[in-house]
Design a protein around this motif. Structure first.
Motif, short mmCIF file in Angstrom:
data_model
loop_
_atom_site.label_atom_id
_atom_site.label_comp_id
_atom_site.label_asym_id
_atom_site.label_seq_id
_atom_site.Cartn_x
_atom_site.Cartn_y
_atom_site.Cartn_z
N GLY A 102 0.77 3.91 -2.96
CA GLY A 102 0.46 5.30 -2.64
C GLY A 102 1.49 6.25 -3.21
N THR A 103 2.76 5.86 -3.12
CA THR A 103 3.83 6.70 -3.66
C THR A 103 3.70 6.81 -5.17
N GLY A 117 0.65 8.90 -6.10
CA GLY A 117 0.91 10.33 -5.89
C GLY A 117 1.75 10.92 -7.01
N VAL A 161 0.83 -1.20 0.00
CA VAL A 161 0.00 0.00 0.00
C VAL A 161 0.87 1.26 0.00
N ALA A 162 1.97 1.23 0.73
CA ALA A 162 2.87 2.39 0.75
C ALA A 162 3.47 2.62 -0.63
#
Length: 50
Positions: free
Chosen positions: A36-37, A40, A32-33
């Protein structure tokens, strides 16, 4: 009673399940991290080009 305690494997099984669950959680959090990066960065790129 001591022999029963030594041969009992229920605690070991519970610990194994706990370790498996924590490893799965770590993988999910890392995924998920990373997502998300990347997401973004994609939105930033789209905002610059619009």
């Amino acid at each position: 009673m001591i022999r029963h305690f030594i041969l009992d494997e229920e605690g070991a099984t519970a610990i194994e399940y706990g370790l498996i669950a924590s490893l799965i959680a770590i993988v999910i959090i890392a995924g998920v991290a990373a997502l998300g990066t990347n997401l973004g960065a994609t939105f930033s790129s789209v905002a610059v080009h619009v």
